[in-house]
Scaffold this motif. Structure first.
Motif, short mmCIF file in Angstrom:
data_model
loop_
_atom_site.label_atom_id
_atom_site.label_comp_id
_atom_site.label_asym_id
_atom_site.label_seq_id
_atom_site.Cartn_x
_atom_site.Cartn_y
_atom_site.Cartn_z
N LEU A 135 -28.24 -71.38 -5.75
CA LEU A 135 -28.82 -70.54 -5.48
C LEU A 135 -28.97 -69.48 -4.29
CD1 LEU A 135 -32.42 -72.90 -6.76
CD2 LEU A 135 -30.14 -72.22 -8.90
N GLY A 136 -28.55 -70.02 -2.88
CA GLY A 136 -28.53 -69.40 -1.57
C GLY A 136 -27.79 -68.02 -1.69
N GLY A 137 -27.20 -67.74 -2.22
CA GLY A 137 -26.18 -66.09 -2.67
C GLY A 137 -27.09 -65.80 -3.53
N SER A 138 -28.04 -65.95 -3.70
CA SER A 138 -28.38 -65.15 -5.01
C SER A 138 -29.51 -63.89 -4.83
CB SER A 138 -28.86 -65.72 -6.01
OG SER A 138 -30.27 -66.45 -5.59
N VAL A 139 -29.95 -63.01 -5.31
CA VAL A 139 -30.67 -61.74 -4.57
C VAL A 139 -32.05 -62.52 -4.34
CG1 VAL A 139 -31.79 -59.77 -5.37
CG2 VAL A 139 -29.27 -59.61 -5.47
N ALA A 140 -32.44 -63.48 -6.03
CA ALA A 140 -33.75 -63.82 -6.00
C ALA A 140 -34.14 -65.04 -4.93
CB ALA A 140 -33.92 -64.86 -7.06
N ILE A 141 -33.57 -65.71 -4.33
CA ILE A 141 -33.77 -66.31 -2.88
C ILE A 141 -33.71 -66.04 -1.67
CG2 ILE A 141 -32.39 -68.24 -1.67
CD1 ILE A 141 -33.47 -69.75 -4.46
N ALA A 142 -33.88 -64.25 -1.90
CA ALA A 142 -33.52 -63.86 -0.66
C ALA A 142 -35.51 -63.21 -0.82
CB ALA A 142 -32.71 -62.17 -0.75
N ILE A 143 -35.64 -62.95 -2.07
CA ILE A 143 -36.47 -62.34 -2.23
C ILE A 143 -37.25 -63.61 -1.86
CG2 ILE A 143 -38.43 -61.17 -4.16
CD1 ILE A 143 -35.77 -60.00 -4.74
N ALA A 243 -16.78 -67.64 6.01
CA ALA A 243 -18.02 -66.96 4.75
C ALA A 243 -19.05 -66.67 6.05
CB ALA A 243 -19.10 -68.21 4.10
N GLY A 244 -19.15 -66.86 7.34
CA GLY A 244 -20.33 -66.53 7.84
C GLY A 244 -20.60 -65.58 8.13
N PHE A 245 -19.10 -64.92 8.73
CA PHE A 245 -18.72 -62.94 9.18
C PHE A 245 -18.95 -62.24 7.90
CE2 PHE A 245 -16.53 -65.16 13.02
CZ PHE A 245 -17.26 -64.40 13.50
N GLN A 246 -18.88 -63.16 6.54
CA GLN A 246 -19.31 -62.21 4.67
C GLN A 246 -20.37 -61.67 4.39
OE1 GLN A 246 -15.97 -63.98 2.71
NE2 GLN A 246 -14.69 -62.41 3.74
N GLY A 247 -21.45 -62.83 5.53
CA GLY A 247 -23.06 -62.35 5.01
C GLY A 247 -23.34 -60.91 4.66
N PHE A 248 -24.01 -60.75 3.58
CA PHE A 248 -23.74 -59.66 3.07
C PHE A 248 -25.63 -59.39 2.28
CE2 PHE A 248 -24.61 -56.71 -0.45
CZ PHE A 248 -24.57 -55.22 0.29
N THR A 249 -25.53 -60.34 1.40
CA THR A 249 -26.46 -60.55 -0.04
C THR A 249 -27.94 -61.13 0.98
OG1 THR A 249 -24.84 -60.88 -1.23
CG2 THR A 249 -27.79 -61.34 -1.87
N ALA A 250 -28.16 -62.03 1.58
CA ALA A 250 -29.84 -61.63 2.18
C ALA A 250 -29.90 -60.63 3.11
CB ALA A 250 -29.90 -63.40 2.98
N VAL A 253 -30.94 -57.94 0.77
CA VAL A 253 -32.54 -57.50 0.73
C VAL A 253 -34.02 -58.44 1.68
CG1 VAL A 253 -33.13 -59.13 -0.99
CG2 VAL A 253 -31.27 -59.06 -0.98
N ILE A 254 -32.96 -58.60 2.73
CA ILE A 254 -34.66 -59.04 3.03
C ILE A 254 -35.27 -57.51 4.24
CG2 ILE A 254 -35.01 -60.10 5.01
CD1 ILE A 254 -33.47 -62.71 4.26
N SER A 255 -33.75 -57.01 4.70
CA SER A 255 -33.84 -55.95 5.28
C SER A 255 -34.00 -55.31 4.20
CB SER A 255 -33.21 -55.68 6.24
OG SER A 255 -32.02 -55.18 5.52
N GLY A 256 -34.62 -54.92 2.86
CA GLY A 256 -34.78 -53.65 2.72
C GLY A 256 -33.84 -52.45 2.00
N GLY A 257 -32.65 -53.24 2.28
CA GLY A 257 -31.05 -53.01 2.52
C GLY A 257 -30.84 -51.16 3.79
#
Length: 319
Positions: A135-143, A243-250, A253-257
Motif C-alpha cells: 500500500l505504501g506507494g499508493s496515492v491513498a497512503i500518501a494522503i 528506488a530511493g532516488f526514484q521516489g515521487f508519489t509521496a 502528493v504530500i507537498s500538493g504537487g
C-alpha cells in the motif's frame, strides 16, 4: 602386420553432425525469435525509441505545441549553471536517499531477525508486516500520511498525551522531508521478505559452533549472520538505492504537487515532472532525465564496485 582397421577422422563425426543438425538449429532459432518478438517489439516501441527521442529532445526547446527547436547544449548549461532549483532538488534527493535507504534496510533486517524462526502464528505476522509495502506507494497512503502529520493530525494527538507540543510537520521545512523518510522506511516489507529468505539459508550449525566458542548474540550477528547474509544485503542495497532516488508519489502528493515548503520535498523526479508537465519545458525535462539516468548508473556502478570489499560469497575460498 598391416593395420587395416578404419579409424574415423576427428573431423568426420562433428562435420556430419553439424550438417545434419544445422536445419534443426535454424528452426529452433526462428522459433526462439518468434517467442521473443513481443518482448523485442515492446523494447523497441515502448523503451528504446522513446529513449532515443528523449535524447534528441534534450538538445531542443520543445513545449508540446510547436515543433522542437535545436538549441544544442543550452539545456544542460542552464541546468548546471543557471537553475538554483535544480541543485535544491539534487540536495533534497540525496538527503532523502542517504537517510531513507539505510533506515529502511535496518528496520527490514530487524523485523526479519524477529520473524525468521518458526513460531506459532509467525506466518500471519510476516503477512501483516508485508502489507505496507503493498500500500505504501499508493496515492491513498500518501494522503493518509499527510493527514497524520498535519497540524490536527493523530501524531500531534499522541504527543499531546505526553505533554509534548505538536507542530504542522508537513508545513515545516525542517521536518517535511523527515515525514517522507519515515513513510519510505515504513514500506520495509519487500526487503524484509528477501532478508527472511537469506536468513533461512544460513546453517544452524554455524550458530551452534559460534555459541560453543563462547560467542554471544551480538558476536554471532556480527561475525556469522552479517557475513553470510552480505550477498542478500548487497541485493537489497542495490534495489533500494535505485528506488530511493526514484521516489515521487509521496513527495508529490504530500507537498500538493509543489515540492514545498521552501523546496524541502522537491525531489529530483518531482522537479522533472513540474518542468515537463507543469511548465511544458519538455526539452529541459528530457535533459534532466538523461542526467538522472547517467547519475543513477554511476551510483549503481559504485555500489557494485564497493561490493568486493564487504560482500562474501560461499565460493570465495575457491578463488
Amino acid at each position: 602386420m598391416v593395420d587395416t582397421a578404419v579409424r574415423p577422422t576427428p573431423a568426420a563425426g562433428p562435420r556430419h553432425t553439424a550438417s545434419r543438425g544445422r536445419p534443426g538449429r535454424r528452426k529452433e532459432a526462428i522459433a526462439g525469435y518468434v517467442f521473443l518478438s513481443p518482448w523485442l517489439l515492446g523494447l523497441l516501441g515502448i523503451t528504446l525509441l522513446p529513449m532515443l527521442y528523449s535524447l534528441y529532445l534534450s538538445f531542443t526547446d520543445y513545449d508540446l505545441l510547436q515543433d522542437p527547436e535545436w538549441v544544442g547544449l543550452e539545456n544542460y548549461e542552464r541546468m548546471f549553471t543557471g537553475d538554483p532549483q535544480f541543485w535544491n532538488s539534487v540536495g533534497a534527493t540525496l538527503l532523502f536517499a542517504v537517510t531513507s535507504v539505510p533506515l529502511k534496510l535496518a528496520v527490514a533486517l530487524g523485523v526479519a531477525l524477529l520473524l525468521y524462526r518458526n513460531r506459532r502464528g509467525v506466518g500471519l505476522y510476516r503477512s501483516l508486516y508485508y502489507v505496507p509495502s503493498l500500500l505504501g506507494g499508493s496515492v491513498a497512503i500518501a494522503i493518509v500520511w499527510q493527514t497524520l502529520f498535519g497540524g490536527q493530525g493523530a501524531i500531534n494527538g499522541v504527543l499531546a498525551v505526553f505533554g509534548i507540543p505538536g507542530r504542522a510537520w508537513i508545513a515545516d521545512p525542517s521536518f517535511a522531508l523527515g515525514t517522507l523518510v519515515i513513510l519510505a522506511a515504513w514500506q520495509f516489507g519487500a526487503p524484509m521478505v528477501i532478508f527472511l529468505a537469506g536468513l533461512k539459508q544460513i546453517p544452524t550449525e554455524m550458530f551452534e559452533a559460534a555459541a560453543l566458542d563462547g560467542a554471544g548474540r551480538l558476536k554471532q550477528f556480527l561475525h556469522v549472520t552479517l557475513p553470510l547474509l552480505s550477498p542478500v544485503l548487497f541485493f537489497n542495497v542495490v534495489l533500494e538505492t535505485i528506488a530511493g532516488f526514484q521516489g515521487f508519489t509521496a513527495a508529490f502528493v504530500i507537498s500538493g504537487g509543489t515540492g514545498g515548503p521552501a523546496d524541502s520535498t522537491l525531489l529530483y523526479t518531482v522537479y522533472l515532472y513540474l518542468r515537463g508537465f507543469g511548465d511544458f519545458q519538455m526539452g529541459y525535462a528530457s535533459a534532466m532525465a538523461w542526467v538522472f539516468l547517467i547519475a543513477l548508473g554511476i551510483i549503481t556502478a559504485f555500489v557494485f564496485r564497493s561490493g568486493s570489499l564487504w560482500v562474501h560469497y560461499a565460493d570465495d575460498g575457491d578463488r
